[in-house]
Design a protein around this motif. Structure first.
Motif, PDB file in Angstrom:
ATOM      1  N   SER A 227       0.928  -1.273  -0.072  1.00  0.00           N
ATOM      2  CA  SER A 227      -0.269   0.138  -0.062  1.00  0.00           C
ATOM      3  C   SER A 227       0.863   1.074   0.035  1.00  0.00           C
ATOM      4  O   SER A 227       0.593   2.019  -0.595  1.00  0.00           O
ATOM      5  CB  SER A 227      -0.918  -0.002   1.185  1.00  0.00           C
ATOM      6  N   SER A 228       1.989   1.214   0.620  1.00  0.00           N
ATOM      7  CA  SER A 228       2.823   2.513   0.766  1.00  0.00           C
ATOM      8  C   SER A 228       3.470   2.500  -0.425  1.00  0.00           C
ATOM      9  O   SER A 228       3.715   3.866  -0.889  1.00  0.00           O
ATOM     10  CB  SER A 228       3.709   2.240   1.859  1.00  0.00           C
ATOM     11  N   TRP A 229       3.976   1.531  -1.155  1.00  0.00           N
ATOM     12  CA  TRP A 229       4.743   1.734  -2.399  1.00  0.00           C
ATOM     13  C   TRP A 229       3.749   2.256  -3.416  1.00  0.00           C
ATOM     14  O   TRP A 229       4.186   3.549  -3.931  1.00  0.00           O
ATOM     15  CB  TRP A 229       4.849   0.252  -2.947  1.00  0.00           C
ATOM     16  N   HIS A 230       2.538   1.970  -3.458  1.00  0.00           N
ATOM     17  CA  HIS A 230       1.630   2.858  -4.464  1.00  0.00           C
ATOM     18  C   HIS A 230       1.173   4.196  -3.955  1.00  0.00           C
ATOM     19  O   HIS A 230       0.938   4.941  -4.924  1.00  0.00           O
ATOM     20  CB  HIS A 230       0.565   1.802  -5.035  1.00  0.00           C
ATOM     21  N   ILE A 231       0.674   4.212  -2.747  1.00  0.00           N
ATOM     22  CA  ILE A 231      -0.058   5.452  -2.352  1.00  0.00           C
ATOM     23  C   ILE A 231       1.121   6.359  -2.287  1.00  0.00           C
ATOM     24  O   ILE A 231       1.021   7.603  -2.653  1.00  0.00           O
ATOM     25  CB  ILE A 231      -0.644   5.164  -0.874  1.00  0.00           C
ATOM     26  N   GLY A 232       2.340   6.012  -1.935  1.00  0.00           N
ATOM     27  CA  GLY A 232       3.496   7.025  -1.889  1.00  0.00           C
ATOM     28  C   GLY A 232       3.832   7.386  -3.392  1.00  0.00           C
ATOM     29  O   GLY A 232       3.899   8.714  -3.393  1.00  0.00           O
ATOM     30  N   ALA A 233       3.806   6.499  -4.366  1.00  0.00           N
ATOM     31  CA  ALA A 233       4.069   6.905  -5.628  1.00  0.00           C
ATOM     32  C   ALA A 233       3.201   7.838  -6.378  1.00  0.00           C
ATOM     33  O   ALA A 233       3.311   8.721  -7.273  1.00  0.00           O
ATOM     34  CB  ALA A 233       4.377   5.525  -6.734  1.00  0.00           C
ATOM     35  N   HIS A 234       1.688   7.403  -6.109  1.00  0.00           N
ATOM     36  CA  HIS A 234       0.758   7.800  -6.815  1.00  0.00           C
ATOM     37  C   HIS A 234       0.243   9.517  -6.189  1.00  0.00           C
ATOM     38  O   HIS A 234       0.099  10.481  -7.069  1.00  0.00           O
ATOM     39  CB  HIS A 234      -0.418   7.071  -6.881  1.00  0.00           C
ATOM     40  N   PHE A 235       0.704   9.564  -5.069  1.00  0.00           N
ATOM     41  CA  PHE A 235       0.467  10.901  -4.450  1.00  0.00           C
ATOM     42  C   PHE A 235       1.693  11.383  -3.910  1.00  0.00           C
ATOM     43  O   PHE A 235       1.544  11.919  -2.567  1.00  0.00           O
ATOM     44  CB  PHE A 235      -0.749  10.751  -3.314  1.00  0.00           C
ATOM     45  N   ALA A 236       2.755  11.451  -4.519  1.00  0.00           N
ATOM     46  CA  ALA A 236       4.241  11.592  -4.088  1.00  0.00           C
ATOM     47  C   ALA A 236       4.496  13.213  -3.431  1.00  0.00           C
ATOM     48  O   ALA A 236       4.754  13.341  -2.531  1.00  0.00           O
ATOM     49  CB  ALA A 236       5.046  11.412  -4.962  1.00  0.00           C
ATOM     50  N   ASP A 237       3.282  14.242  -3.898  1.00  0.00           N
ATOM     51  CA  ASP A 237       3.644  15.326  -3.466  1.00  0.00           C
ATOM     52  C   ASP A 237       2.904  15.653  -2.210  1.00  0.00           C
ATOM     53  O   ASP A 237       3.078  16.610  -1.594  1.00  0.00           O
ATOM     54  CB  ASP A 237       3.006  16.519  -4.872  1.00  0.00           C
ATOM     55  N   ARG A 238       2.037  14.861  -1.757  1.00  0.00           N
ATOM     56  CA  ARG A 238       1.508  14.843  -0.348  1.00  0.00           C
ATOM     57  C   ARG A 238       2.527  14.526   0.929  1.00  0.00           C
ATOM     58  O   ARG A 238       2.040  14.970   2.019  1.00  0.00           O
ATOM     59  CB  ARG A 238       0.338  13.844  -0.215  1.00  0.00           C
ATOM     60  N   TRP A 239       3.477  13.802   0.644  1.00  0.00           N
ATOM     61  CA  TRP A 239       4.311  13.352   1.807  1.00  0.00           C
ATOM     62  C   TRP A 239       5.634  13.915   1.842  1.00  0.00           C
ATOM     63  O   TRP A 239       6.315  14.076   0.999  1.00  0.00           O
ATOM     64  CB  TRP A 239       4.490  11.927   1.416  1.00  0.00           C
ATOM     65  N   ALA A 240       6.082  14.255   3.339  1.00  0.00           N
ATOM     66  CA  ALA A 240       7.438  14.544   3.604  1.00  0.00           C
ATOM     67  C   ALA A 240       8.349  13.449   3.265  1.00  0.00           C
ATOM     68  O   ALA A 240       9.511  13.502   3.193  1.00  0.00           O
ATOM     69  CB  ALA A 240       7.498  14.973   4.999  1.00  0.00           C
ATOM     70  N   GLY A 241       7.683  12.238   3.285  1.00  0.00           N
ATOM     71  CA  GLY A 241       8.682  10.734   3.159  1.00  0.00           C
ATOM     72  C   GLY A 241       7.709   9.702   3.136  1.00  0.00           C
ATOM     73  O   GLY A 241       6.430   9.793   3.623  1.00  0.00           O
ATOM     74  N   VAL A 242       8.209   8.842   2.399  1.00  0.00           N
ATOM     75  CA  VAL A 242       7.622   7.329   2.294  1.00  0.00           C
ATOM     76  C   VAL A 242       8.376   6.266   2.757  1.00  0.00           C
ATOM     77  O   VAL A 242       9.500   6.300   2.529  1.00  0.00           O
ATOM     78  CB  VAL A 242       7.143   7.112   0.906  1.00  0.00           C
ATOM     79  N   ALA A 243       7.879   5.418   3.601  1.00  0.00           N
ATOM     80  CA  ALA A 243       8.522   4.065   4.110  1.00  0.00           C
ATOM     81  C   ALA A 243       7.890   2.827   4.051  1.00  0.00           C
ATOM     82  O   ALA A 243       7.315   2.459   5.219  1.00  0.00           O
ATOM     83  CB  ALA A 243       8.831   4.674   5.642  1.00  0.00           C
ATOM     84  N   PRO A 244       8.091   2.305   3.047  1.00  0.00           N
ATOM     85  CA  PRO A 244       7.507   1.075   2.911  1.00  0.00           C
ATOM     86  C   PRO A 244       8.116  -0.014   3.622  1.00  0.00           C
ATOM     87  O   PRO A 244       9.374  -0.202   3.454  1.00  0.00           O
ATOM     88  CB  PRO A 244       7.269   1.014   1.338  1.00  0.00           C
ATOM     89  N   GLY A 245       7.584  -1.061   4.174  1.00  0.00           N
ATOM     90  CA  GLY A 245       8.222  -2.436   4.647  1.00  0.00           C
ATOM     91  C   GLY A 245       7.571  -3.615   3.785  1.00  0.00           C
ATOM     92  O   GLY A 245       6.457  -3.717   3.686  1.00  0.00           O
ATOM     93  N   ALA A 246       8.532  -4.323   3.096  1.00  0.00           N
ATOM     94  CA  ALA A 246       8.132  -5.637   2.417  1.00  0.00           C
ATOM     95  C   ALA A 246       7.166  -5.237   1.348  1.00  0.00           C
ATOM     96  O   ALA A 246       7.049  -4.235   0.783  1.00  0.00           O
ATOM     97  CB  ALA A 246       7.627  -6.556   3.592  1.00  0.00           C
ATOM     98  N   GLY A 247       6.236  -6.061   1.220  1.00  0.00           N
ATOM     99  CA  GLY A 247       5.133  -5.907   0.504  1.00  0.00           C
ATOM    100  C   GLY A 247       5.274  -6.305  -1.151  1.00  0.00           C
ATOM    101  O   GLY A 247       6.222  -7.292  -1.229  1.00  0.00           O
ATOM    102  N   PHE A 248       4.584  -5.774  -2.089  1.00  0.00           N
ATOM    103  CA  PHE A 248       4.713  -5.912  -3.654  1.00  0.00           C
ATOM    104  C   PHE A 248       4.722  -4.496  -4.064  1.00  0.00           C
ATOM    105  O   PHE A 248       3.982  -3.678  -3.590  1.00  0.00           O
ATOM    106  CB  PHE A 248       3.950  -6.976  -3.947  1.00  0.00           C
ATOM    107  N   ALA A 249       5.317  -4.372  -5.257  1.00  0.00           N
ATOM    108  CA  ALA A 249       5.318  -3.120  -5.862  1.00  0.00           C
ATOM    109  C   ALA A 249       4.857  -3.029  -7.257  1.00  0.00           C
ATOM    110  O   ALA A 249       4.499  -2.089  -7.809  1.00  0.00           O
ATOM    111  CB  ALA A 249       6.820  -2.395  -5.967  1.00  0.00           C
TER     112      ALA A 249
END
Length: 652
Positions: A227-249
């Motif tokens: 979830s963090s990979w895709h939410i982070g990438a699609h809405f990158a301008d909303r975040w000070a930082g993105v920190a995914p752990g494991a998952g799939f991309a």
């Protein structure tokens, strides 16, 4: 024009029964059930005096959680009945407090659960919070907000989610941050309605607490890492930082589909570009990204493939690896991650960077800080924007597959005097200038013409635009109404298919997306429905009165004997269309013909396969019965062009 001969419905046997989501529940003791039913009745009575209170959702989350579990047999362990009793007791307490003019949970610190009403279906959705002590201190700065996305649990009912959020702080609870735990509408890796849940829950938190927009982080592990990979990438301008752990991309390599010889239809592969974070790697150019993986965790693959795609963009991945660790956080890695995120929080998000990069495949995701893409040349092909503010104060932009864009600097965002003209060059050509607005902001819109870029307001003609670009699944990311037919269908076969598929869509919306779909008969649809909601029209022009009103304005030919979309046709007695299209009665909303969300039960075993299965339109041959893979035999399927017309070219 090719005509397809069709037969009666046939039975398709799936090789292995698909996984049930949620799984079947277990019986709870009769005495506990009786207690729950009595307390539910008591809570409903206590809701009457506070029916219009703005904090009502903070009470309804308890009632709805238990009501759902009782109604649909969603207790998965016997002790969950007792958990539900405690939830109803908390709901009763809050209801009585509201009735007496009190709401102590709104000012409390610690573990708090709250709720909001979703714009999608009017359901009450819960979320959990970890609130630091002293958050209300006078003069304190706005708080950092960490949004934590959970790992997969097929038994995370609302009862279990609320219980967990009231008793466990979670994997990380930084002392200088409010931590939001969205429900994510159950178990979908925060895709589709789950994605909207994250955004709606954040909006609810921001309306209730003092949040620093420039110190917002998205984090998660396992399914939450995906979830963090895709939410982070699609809405990158909303975040000070993105920190995914494991998952799939992404889907293809994670699932090993090529090694399995699993060749999906061309349009399904193209639609992987909706949620594959790899395709959006460039969006991390202005957003710090720190990944975590266990050294011997198979899901390290997500970080490794993202590392590969980031390298193609000239970027390196900060990757913390837990030594000799499987699918969990190594205890020595957690303080490293916390320290790095704390350092990023001190600097915060750069809202108006001098250079930016943006990539997208759909106008569903169309913004990167001070640039918004308004139009594409072709959806689902890569669109790129590289932009720079030069030392001389000129904006230079290079684009690919972009037909229109808007530049906007909010009040104070442009760091030079507003009385100076701000020139814009796009793809090496002078395109115009930004205009100062009354609120001390700057803005300019530009369109690509046969002779080059020029200043122009966004085109308001019928075209694909943000929130109105398809495919079918996109219609379920905003308010919708299922519109059932009340008339006689064109054939017995199509009537039975519509009944089965509409029932399945309504049922699966509740089980997979945890809301009750709004359902009306065609005769009950009002002007207000047309104005406010996407209409999911089931049936044919003979059976559905709303569909009959607009059929002549849709890009298809449909009578009792033949159904045609462009060069594709079939026998209307045994074939049905599925389609998304701007509603001719309100072009700002969709109509959908004969479809719910298009992924089906065969994806229940892995979130990575919960991807769209159909594009903008398809013809379904009913000689193949609906099953866990598809709604019948797909004999034609494609995307409309950017003007919502059937493409001329023949697809693979």
């Amino acid at each position: 024009m090719k005509t397809l001969a069709l037969t009666l419905l046939a039975t398709v046997v799936f090789a292995q029964a698909p996984k049930s989501l949620p799984p079947p529940g277990v019986a709870i003791p009769a005495a506990v059930r009786a207690t729950l039913e009595a307390k539910l009745k008591e809570l409903n009575q206590n809701l009457e005096p506070i029916a219009k209170h703005p904090l009502l959702p903070d009470v309804l989350i308890f009632r709805d959680a238990v009501h759902t579990a009782l109604t649909y047999n969603e207790f998965f362990k016997e002790d969950e009945g007792l958990k539900a009793v405690k939830l109803l007791e908390e709901g009763l307490l809050r209801a009585r407090q509201l009735a007496s003019g009190q709401s102590p949970w709104t000012t409390a610190s610690g573990l708090i659960v709250r709720g909001y009403i979703s714009k999608i279906d009017g359901s009450v959705q819960p979320y959990g919070l970890v609130i630091p002590a002293g958050w209300q201190a006078s003069g304190a700065a706005p708080w950092r907000l960490d949004t934590w996305l959970a790992g997969r649990s097929d038994v995370r009912s609302e009862v279990n989610f609320l219980t967990e959020r009231m008793t466990r702080p979670g994997e990380f609870a930084p002392p200088d941050a409010i931590v939001l735990h969205p429900y994510g509408r159950y178990c979908n890796a925060t895709k589709f309605a789950g994605e909207v849940d994250v955004l709606e829950a954040q909006a609810s938190v921001k309306s209730r607490y003092r949040i620093d927009e420039d110190r917002a982080f998205i984090r998660g592990f396992s399914m939450g890492g995906a979830s963090s990979w895709h939410i982070g990438a699609h809405f990158a301008d909303r975040w000070a930082g993105v920190a995914p752990g494991a998952g799939f991309a992404e889907t293809r390599e994670y699932q090993g589909l090529e090694k399995k010889g699993d060749v999906r239809p061309w349009y399904e592969q193209k639609l992987w570009r909706w949620y594959d974070a790899t395709e959006y790697a460039a969006n991390f150019y202005n957003t710090p990204l720190i990944a975590y993986s266990g050294e011997i965790d198979k899901q390290i693959q997500a970080a490794q493939i993202m590392q590969r795609y980031l390298a193609q963009e000239g970027m390196a991945l900060a990757h913390v690896i837990g030594p000799n660790t499987e699918h969990k956080y190594h205890p020595d890695s957690k303080p490293i991650l916390e320290s790095r995120l704390a350092a990023i929080a001190k600097t915060g998000r750069d809202t108006y960077p001098r250079t930016l990069r943006f990539t997208t495949y759909t106008l569903r995701y169309n913004r990167m800080r001070w640039i918004t893409v308004d139009a594409l040349n072709q959806h689902w092909e890569r669109a790129r924007v590289n932009a720079e503010i030069t030392a001389a104060g000129e904006i230079q932009i290079q684009t690919q597959n972009v037909a229109g864009l808007t530049i906007h600097f909010g009040s104070g965002g442009w760091q030079q005097p507003l009385d100076r003209k701000v020139s814009v060059r796009i793809d090496g050509q002078p395109a115009g200038q930004l205009q100062p607005l009354s609120d001390q902001s700057l803005q300019g819109s530009f369109s690509k013409t046969p002779t080059g870029w020029q200043s122009a307001s966004p085109n308001e003609s019928l075209r694909k635009r943000h929130g109105l670009q398809g495919p079918i699944d996109d219609a379920f990311l905003s308010s919708f109404v299922m519109v059932l037919p009340s008339g006689k269908p064109q054939s017995e076969a199509t009537g039975k298919w519509v009944e089965a598929e509409s029932s399945r869509a309504i049922r699966n919306w509740r089980s997979l997306f945890r809301g009750a779909a709004r359902v009306k008969k065609d005769s009950e649809i009002t002007d207000a429905d047309i104005a406010a909601s996407n209409l999911i029209l089931w049936g044919d022009p003979a059976s559905n009165a709303v569909l009959a009103r607009i059929a002549a304005k849709l890009p298809l030919e449909w009578n009792s004997s033949k159904l045609s979309i462009g060069k594709n046709s079939c026998d209307a007695q045994g074939c049905m269309p599925v389609m998304v299209y701007p509603n001719p009665l309100n072009p700002k909303r969709y109509i959908v013909l004969n479809s719910g969300p298009t992924f089906r039960e065969d994806s229940n075993g892995t979130n990575s396969l919960q991807t769209p299965r159909l594009p903008d339109f398809a013809l379904i041959d009913l000689s193949e019965a609906p099953g866990p893979v598809r709604p019948g035999k797909v004999v034609a399927a494609d995307f409309f062009n950017e003007s919502w017309q059937v493409p001329n070219a023949t697809r693979p």
